[in-house]
Write an enzyme that holds these catalytic residues in place. Structure first.
Site, short mmCIF file in Angstrom:
data_model
loop_
_atom_site.label_atom_id
_atom_site.label_comp_id
_atom_site.label_asym_id
_atom_site.label_seq_id
_atom_site.Cartn_x
_atom_site.Cartn_y
_atom_site.Cartn_z
N PRO A 49 0.78 -1.23 0.00
CA PRO A 49 0.00 0.00 0.00
C PRO A 49 0.81 1.29 0.00
O PRO A 49 0.26 2.34 0.24
CB PRO A 49 -0.80 -0.12 1.30
CG PRO A 49 0.09 -0.90 2.21
CD PRO A 49 0.89 -1.82 1.33
N VAL A 50 2.12 1.22 -0.25
CA VAL A 50 2.89 2.46 -0.28
C VAL A 50 2.28 3.39 -1.33
O VAL A 50 2.12 3.02 -2.48
CB VAL A 50 4.37 2.21 -0.62
CG1 VAL A 50 5.10 3.52 -0.85
CG2 VAL A 50 5.04 1.43 0.49
N CYS A 51 1.95 4.58 -0.86
CA CYS A 51 1.30 5.53 -1.76
C CYS A 51 2.33 6.01 -2.77
O CYS A 51 3.41 6.44 -2.40
CB CYS A 51 0.77 6.69 -0.93
SG CYS A 51 -0.03 7.92 -1.91
N GLY A 52 2.01 5.92 -4.03
CA GLY A 52 3.02 6.17 -5.05
C GLY A 52 3.90 4.93 -5.07
O GLY A 52 5.05 4.95 -4.68
N GLU A 53 3.32 3.84 -5.49
CA GLU A 53 3.94 2.53 -5.31
C GLU A 53 5.27 2.46 -6.07
O GLU A 53 5.40 2.90 -7.20
CB GLU A 53 2.95 1.46 -5.78
CG GLU A 53 3.25 0.07 -5.31
CD GLU A 53 4.33 -0.59 -6.11
OE1 GLU A 53 5.18 -1.25 -5.49
OE2 GLU A 53 4.34 -0.42 -7.34
#
Lengths: 165, 184
Positions: A49-53
């Site tokens: 789920p890292v935003c800006g994967e």
């Protein structure tokens, strides 16, 4: 936390390996690209789920790495099937390697394996001579971006020019 | 020996110049640089808040916009960015920018050409330029400057050159801008 022995450091010989890679399961490893810089991007999991994967970004930034003739390989403990679905959903065309069986073995050899059973979020740039040129360990939830990789590739490139000149 | 985790505070490496698209007073004490992707829904969510910040802090804030299209997940992002550049060549960047963020579900070629027409430009002319990739280098330069500055996804904002790692709701953006105004 991360591997007690720590992430592999610059100057060390990069352990050789091959792993099955998405999409077709063929065996891929850094030894196949000797003479070119190889970027290993260890990451905790597909679908993270890292935003800006991170891997999605790396696909978009791939042309900049290729300016240095570099090869990019993503590595996690996910299976080839998961990698394939993930790559399709994000338009990822560089190889995603499955460090799946024995689980995490390659990540361990690079000091990039977390005891909870995932690869660390770690970057390793291997020079054309097969030695580690640069390595970087991020917190699992932080996308380390591309900048450090490009700096490392730039240094390798200028070293090569100096030794050639 | 364990490896220490490495995190750096990213700073803008490419200063704002006359090359940039800038909205707001040239002498504003606070400059927000936005790296965005016209097809990114998070950028779309930030858009009305940024617009409102510029309205409420009209004397203190200016906004510079740079392209960061993630084309592998957003198939229309590149053509939208290049279309905005074609509009910029005609002095209409911000009109196009507003239209694009207000019509994020209509970025396919047919609807995009309607948008170009709505802001008073020739869809045929602009489609021809975009088709020739006249603005592809410009968009790529923005993207590369972004990854060099620690842009890892969109939207990424820099407030007076420091990457804003928080959220994009209006209250938070106003607080960040006001803090930067006081620092200045």
């Amino acid at each position: 936390m991360s591997d007690p022995n720590g992430l592999i450091t610059p100057g060390q010989a990069a352990p050789g390996f091959t792993l099955p890679a998405a999409p077709d399961g063929r065996e891929v490893g850094p030894g196949q690209f000797r003479g070119r810089p190889v970027v290993l991007a260890f990451y905790p999991a597909d679908w993270s789920p890292v935003c800006g994967e991170q891997m999605t970004l790396y696909q978009a930034a791939l042309p900049e790495l290729e300016r240095y003739d570099a090869v990019l390989l993503g590595i996690s403990v996910d299976s080839v099937y998961s990698h394939r679905a993930f790559a399709e959903s994000r338009g990822i065309r560089f190889p995603l390697l499955a460090d799946f069986e024995p689980k995490g073995e390659v990540s361990r050899r690079y000091g990039a394996y977390a005891p909870h059973g995932q690869s660390d979020r770690a970057l390793v740039v291997i020079g054309p001579d097969g030695r580690v040129a640069w390595s970087h360990l991020s917190p699992p939830e932080v996308n380390p971006g591309v900048d450090g990789i490009l700096d490392a590739l730039e240094r390798l490139d200028s070293d090569r020019r100096v030794s050639a000149g | 020996m364990t490896t220490p985790l490495q995190v750096t505070t990213a700073r803008l490496r490419i200063p704002v110049t006359e090359r940039d698209h800038v909205r707001g007073p040239a002498d504003a004490p606070v400059t927000i640089v936005e790296y965005g992707d016209f097809q990114c829904r998070f950028c779309g969510a930030a858009y009305p808040n940024l617009t409102e910040v510029l309205r409420q802090r009209a004397d203190t804030v200016r906004l510079a916009y740079r392209h960061f299209p993630i084309t592998n997940v957003h198939p229309y992002a590149e053509s939208a960015a290049e279309t905005a550049e074609a509009a910029a060549a005609r002095g209409r960047f911000w009109e196009m920018y507003d239209w694009l963020y207000q019509h994020q579900d209509q970025l396919d070629p047919v609807h995009l050409s309607l948008g170009v027409e709505q802001i008073g430009l020739s869809p045929e002319e602009i489609a021809a330029e975009v088709g020739r990739q006249d603005y592809a280098d410009r968009v790529r330069q923005d993207f590369v400057g972004g990854i060099r500055s620690g842009v890892n996804g969109t939207p990424t904002l820099f407030v007076n050159d420091v990457r804003h790692d928080g959220g994009y709701d209006l209250a938070e953006l106003l607080a960040v801008v006001d803090a930067a105004t006081d620092d200045g």
